[in-house]
Write a protein that holds these residues in place. Structure first.
Motif, mmCIF file in Angstrom:
data_model
loop_
_atom_site.group_PDB
_atom_site.id
_atom_site.type_symbol
_atom_site.label_atom_id
_atom_site.label_comp_id
_atom_site.label_asym_id
_atom_site.label_seq_id
_atom_site.Cartn_x
_atom_site.Cartn_y
_atom_site.Cartn_z
ATOM 1 N N ASN A 25 -5.980 2.743 -1.607
ATOM 2 C CA ASN A 25 -6.602 2.720 -0.293
ATOM 3 C C ASN A 25 -5.555 2.337 0.759
ATOM 4 O O ASN A 25 -4.363 2.292 0.466
ATOM 5 C CB ASN A 25 -7.830 1.795 -0.260
ATOM 6 C CG ASN A 25 -8.920 2.343 0.664
ATOM 7 O OD1 ASN A 25 -8.681 2.667 1.815
ATOM 8 N ND2 ASN A 25 -10.133 2.437 0.145
ATOM 9 N N ASP A 26 -6.012 2.103 1.998
ATOM 10 C CA ASP A 26 -5.069 1.756 3.050
ATOM 11 C C ASP A 26 -5.231 0.286 3.443
ATOM 12 O O ASP A 26 -6.182 -0.379 3.033
ATOM 13 C CB ASP A 26 -5.185 2.698 4.249
ATOM 14 C CG ASP A 26 -6.618 2.929 4.704
ATOM 15 O OD1 ASP A 26 -7.352 1.939 4.814
ATOM 16 O OD2 ASP A 26 -6.992 4.077 4.947
ATOM 17 N N VAL A 85 2.771 2.677 2.238
ATOM 18 C CA VAL A 85 2.567 3.491 3.433
ATOM 19 C C VAL A 85 3.829 3.501 4.297
ATOM 20 O O VAL A 85 4.413 2.452 4.568
ATOM 21 C CB VAL A 85 1.378 2.954 4.260
ATOM 22 C CG1 VAL A 85 1.290 3.650 5.614
ATOM 23 C CG2 VAL A 85 0.077 3.125 3.475
ATOM 24 N N TYR A 87 0.814 -1.210 0.000
ATOM 25 C CA TYR A 87 0.000 0.000 0.000
ATOM 26 C C TYR A 87 0.853 1.269 0.000
ATOM 27 O O TYR A 87 0.317 2.375 0.033
ATOM 28 C CB TYR A 87 -0.955 -0.009 1.187
ATOM 29 C CG TYR A 87 -2.099 -0.985 0.994
ATOM 30 C CD1 TYR A 87 -3.267 -0.596 0.346
ATOM 31 C CD2 TYR A 87 -1.994 -2.304 1.417
ATOM 32 C CE1 TYR A 87 -4.306 -1.494 0.135
ATOM 33 C CE2 TYR A 87 -3.028 -3.211 1.217
ATOM 34 C CZ TYR A 87 -4.182 -2.798 0.567
ATOM 35 O OH TYR A 87 -5.205 -3.687 0.348
ATOM 36 N N TRP A 132 -8.737 -1.542 4.585
ATOM 37 C CA TRP A 132 -9.990 -1.036 4.010
ATOM 38 C C TRP A 132 -11.070 -2.110 3.903
ATOM 39 O O TRP A 132 -12.267 -1.792 3.861
ATOM 40 C CB TRP A 132 -9.744 -0.413 2.627
ATOM 41 C CG TRP A 132 -9.433 -1.397 1.535
ATOM 42 C CD1 TRP A 132 -8.207 -1.851 1.166
ATOM 43 C CD2 TRP A 132 -10.365 -2.032 0.660
ATOM 44 N NE1 TRP A 132 -8.304 -2.735 0.127
ATOM 45 C CE2 TRP A 132 -9.622 -2.861 -0.210
ATOM 46 C CE3 TRP A 132 -11.755 -1.978 0.514
ATOM 47 C CZ2 TRP A 132 -10.216 -3.637 -1.206
ATOM 48 C CZ3 TRP A 132 -12.356 -2.751 -0.474
ATOM 49 C CH2 TRP A 132 -11.597 -3.564 -1.329
ATOM 50 N N TYR A 163 -1.267 10.816 -1.488
ATOM 51 C CA TYR A 163 -0.259 10.394 -0.522
ATOM 52 C C TYR A 163 0.683 9.360 -1.149
ATOM 53 O O TYR A 163 1.903 9.418 -0.937
ATOM 54 C CB TYR A 163 -0.901 9.797 0.740
ATOM 55 C CG TYR A 163 0.140 9.095 1.584
ATOM 56 C CD1 TYR A 163 0.983 9.823 2.410
ATOM 57 C CD2 TYR A 163 0.334 7.711 1.496
ATOM 58 C CE1 TYR A 163 1.984 9.193 3.140
ATOM 59 C CE2 TYR A 163 1.324 7.077 2.222
ATOM 60 C CZ TYR A 163 2.152 7.815 3.034
ATOM 61 O OH TYR A 163 3.157 7.189 3.748
ATOM 62 N N LYS A 164 0.153 8.409 -1.890
ATOM 63 C CA LYS A 164 0.990 7.351 -2.476
ATOM 64 C C LYS A 164 2.128 7.949 -3.308
ATOM 65 O O LYS A 164 3.284 7.523 -3.216
ATOM 66 C CB LYS A 164 0.149 6.433 -3.370
ATOM 67 C CG LYS A 164 -1.150 5.919 -2.798
ATOM 68 C CD LYS A 164 -0.982 4.886 -1.733
ATOM 69 C CE LYS A 164 -2.332 4.298 -1.337
ATOM 70 N NZ LYS A 164 -2.219 3.366 -0.221
ATOM 71 N N PHE A 205 -5.506 1.351 10.576
ATOM 72 C CA PHE A 205 -5.758 2.574 9.812
ATOM 73 C C PHE A 205 -7.228 2.982 9.844
ATOM 74 O O PHE A 205 -7.747 3.564 8.909
ATOM 75 C CB PHE A 205 -5.282 2.399 8.365
ATOM 76 C CG PHE A 205 -3.791 2.266 8.260
ATOM 77 C CD1 PHE A 205 -2.992 3.383 8.083
ATOM 78 C CD2 PHE A 205 -3.178 1.021 8.374
ATOM 79 C CE1 PHE A 205 -1.611 3.276 8.007
ATOM 80 C CE2 PHE A 205 -1.801 0.895 8.299
ATOM 81 C CZ PHE A 205 -1.014 2.027 8.121
ATOM 82 N N MET A 259 -11.327 5.103 5.081
ATOM 83 C CA MET A 259 -10.046 5.515 4.506
ATOM 84 C C MET A 259 -9.505 6.717 5.274
ATOM 85 O O MET A 259 -10.246 7.608 5.670
ATOM 86 C CB MET A 259 -10.217 5.899 3.031
ATOM 87 C CG MET A 259 -8.896 6.322 2.364
ATOM 88 S SD MET A 259 -9.109 7.132 0.752
ATOM 89 C CE MET A 259 -9.596 5.757 -0.277
ATOM 90 N N TYR A 292 -3.524 8.100 4.301
ATOM 91 C CA TYR A 292 -2.581 7.117 3.770
ATOM 92 C C TYR A 292 -3.170 6.326 2.612
ATOM 93 O O TYR A 292 -2.435 5.707 1.836
ATOM 94 C CB TYR A 292 -2.138 6.154 4.870
ATOM 95 C CG TYR A 292 -1.263 6.788 5.924
ATOM 96 C CD1 TYR A 292 -0.012 7.301 5.607
ATOM 97 C CD2 TYR A 292 -1.683 6.863 7.252
ATOM 98 C CE1 TYR A 292 0.801 7.879 6.576
ATOM 99 C CE2 TYR A 292 -0.882 7.432 8.226
ATOM 100 C CZ TYR A 292 0.360 7.944 7.883
ATOM 101 O OH TYR A 292 1.157 8.520 8.846
ATOM 102 N N GLY A 293 -4.493 6.320 2.504
ATOM 103 C CA GLY A 293 -5.135 5.581 1.421
ATOM 104 C C GLY A 293 -5.303 6.357 0.132
ATOM 105 O O GLY A 293 -5.625 5.778 -0.909
#
Length: 545
Positions: free
Chosen positions: A161-162, A136, A134, A165, A187-188, A174, A179, A182-183
């Motif tokens: 997503n995180d 993260v 993911y 989920w 952010y990714k 998380f 969500m 981080y999801g």
């Protein structure tokens, strides 16, 4: 997008209309006229930095003037937002080699690709591919998908997503089904850049992404906008994009891996990134154009505390010309977000009619939301009115046009003191508070209020729920699904004279009541101690005091 609500004040009293006085006059005619006008083909989908921008912002200014607002930026209606437009062309397919068989992702149908870097050419050649789950890196949660692997100069493949989920309920590393940031795809890409990845590719899957491939395709093809800042974003990855899930499955099979098994493993703490033993190549050229876009700002000055501000906002932009559907290549953005601008104007009219409040009320129509909240981000980082003196506000991103709901949904519940404050206002409308039915979609992080929240301004997000007065939950869910699948970010998001506006009026009445109560209040709200935005607000307000 759905209507978004965010407010601030503490221990608010019921507004006068909730105690028996007449309700504010939210004009249905205004809602219809503004929405129909801005979403007409004459406005060409309202893409920033196109000829349609001047027509759009000029119309908003005229409506603000008619409503009774004053120019909100030192005598000007506008705030310049420096943007850079990057248009990719000559895109080569994304190819993966070195596995059992080559795997190719064709542009648009299987792949969308772009860059944040302001550069004339992107060429990724034989870049090692690593699956980072993911994607993260959350030290406070004891989670790091990049632990023990160096991805500098490599291509990372990331799940949307995180990690939890799929968990039913709201407990987990998380937040379970809900969500968090981080999801989000934003952010990714941010984290991949921090890790030094040359390319970051997200695997599209409709349920955890919360929208189909058509939304990704329409949003990521054509000119892409980014804030124009010193350094030309050279700290970002060379390329960022999405691939369809079947392509990812074929890629993993070619590498001798099981996509499903590794995806399940990625949901557990301690997951280790997996080098796939294949190499990625992709390239494209860019046409770069720098041009300022504009936020539009109007104000009703306060009588007693004019330096303290209540903020109402909505984004005026949409996708402009987009991939054609049945010969129609204008993404009109009627619900998203001509309707939100209509709501902004209607509340301005009602506020001016009610007369000035103690605190100033600022009406902000922002640009570049569809490109990553660019206009609101620029305002938050360069506020005309200091954020420490901004009590809170109301944002509108897509009004309810399917009929009045019995419920009012708190999105991202558990963040601020404002959640209890909205309850009597909802009750005054004969409605009840409900939790969001699809927390996995991460709506809290997807509209312009988030730009303000990240920098500390308390924001409560609320909207019509699915339990409609006419048709109940079944009708509400069907309408939401129909919009997401058939209209969202597509040319079919067009004005419909058959829309029902009573739901929008009810929501706007709540938004107005909260905003007006804030403007008449002497109190300041805050985030709950556990909220991620509490620390920055405390520092901000301490400085203001």
């Amino acid at each position: 997008m759905r209507a978004a609500l965010f407010l601030a004040s503490a221990a608010l009293a019921l507004p006068a209309f909730a105690q028996g006085a007449p309700k504010p006059a939210i004009s249905v005619d205004t809602l219809k006229t503004v929405t129909q006008t801005l979403s007409s083909d004459a406005y060409e989908g309202r893409a920033p930095t196109t000829p349609a921008e001047a027509k759009t912002t000029g119309y908003i200014v005229e409506r603000f003037k008619q409503a009774g607002l004053k120019p909100g930026n030192k005598g000007s209606w506008y705030q310049d937002v420096p943007l850079v437009e990057i248009s990719a062309s000559d895109v080569t397919p994304l190819t993966f080699t070195g596995g059992k068989t080559p795997v190719t992702a064709a542009y648009r149908s299987d792949l969308v690709i772009a860059t944040y870097r302001v550069t004339p050419k992107v060429a990724i050649r034989n870049s090692d591919v690593v699956f980072v789950g993911y994607g993260v890196n959350a030290p406070e949660r004891g989670w790091n998908d990049y632990a023990g692997v160096d991805v500098k100069g490599k291509t990372v493949v990331i799940l949307i997503n995180d990690p939890d989920w799929q968990t039913q309920g709201l407990t987990g590393d998380f937040g379970g089904r809900a969500m968090n940031y981080y999801g989000r795809w934003t952010y990714k890409f941010e984290e991949a850049a921090r890790q030094g990845a040359a390319a970051a590719i997200i695997v599209h899957d409709t349920e955890p992404a919360a929208y189909g491939w058509g939304v990704v395709q329409s949003s990521w093809t054509g000119p892409q906008l980014e804030q124009d800042t010193p350094g030309d974003h050279m700290d970002q990855s060379e390329a960022v994009g999405w691939i369809q899930k079947p392509v990812a499955e074929a890629l993993f099979a070619s590498a001798g891996k099981d996509f499903g098994a590794l995806s399940r493993a990625a949901a557990s703490k301690g997951f280790k990134a997996v080098p796939l033993g294949v190499k990625a190549s992709v390239g494209f050229t860019n046409t770069v154009r720098r041009q300022a876009s504009k936020n539009v700002i109007g104000i009703l000055p306060g009588t007693a505390k004019p330096d303290e501000v209540v903020l109402y906002s909505a984004h005026w932009d949409h996708l402009g010309r987009c991939d054609a559907v049945k010969g129609d290549d204008i993404c009109n953005g009627a619900v998203d977000n001509a309707s939100g601008i209509a709501g902004l104007v209607a509340i301005a009219e009602a506020s001016a009619k009610a007369g000035p409040a103690k605190r100033s009320q600022v009406f902000l129509a922002v640009t570049g939301e569809e490109s990553g909240l660019l206009g609101s981000k620029f305002y938050a980082e360069n506020p005309v009115y200091p954020l420490a003196q901004t009590v809170g506000g109301v944002n509108m991103d897509g009004l309810n046009v399917v009929g009045k709901a019995k419920d009012f949904v708190l999105v991202g519940a558990g963040k601020s003191e404002l959640e209890d404050m909205v309850k009597p206002l909802v009750a005054a409308e004969g409605r009840v508070i409900a939790l969001e039915p699809t927390p996995e979609k991460g709506y809290y992080y997807r509209s312009d209020h988030f730009s303000m929240a990240k920098l500390g301004v308390p924001m409560l997000y609320g909207e019509s729920g699915d339990d409609l007065v006419v048709g109940g939950t079944a009708a509400g869910r069907a309408a939401a699904e129909d919009y997401t699948v058939n209209r969202y970010h597509k040319p079919q998001d067009e004005y419909d004279p058959k829309w029902k506006w009573d739901g929008a009026v009810s929501d706007l009445t709540i938004y107005y009541a909260l905003g007006h109560s804030l403007a008449e209040s002497d109190r300041w709200p805050n985030w709950y101690p556990t909220a991620e935005f509490r620390e920055i607000r405390d520092k901000s307000r301490a400085g203001a005091k």
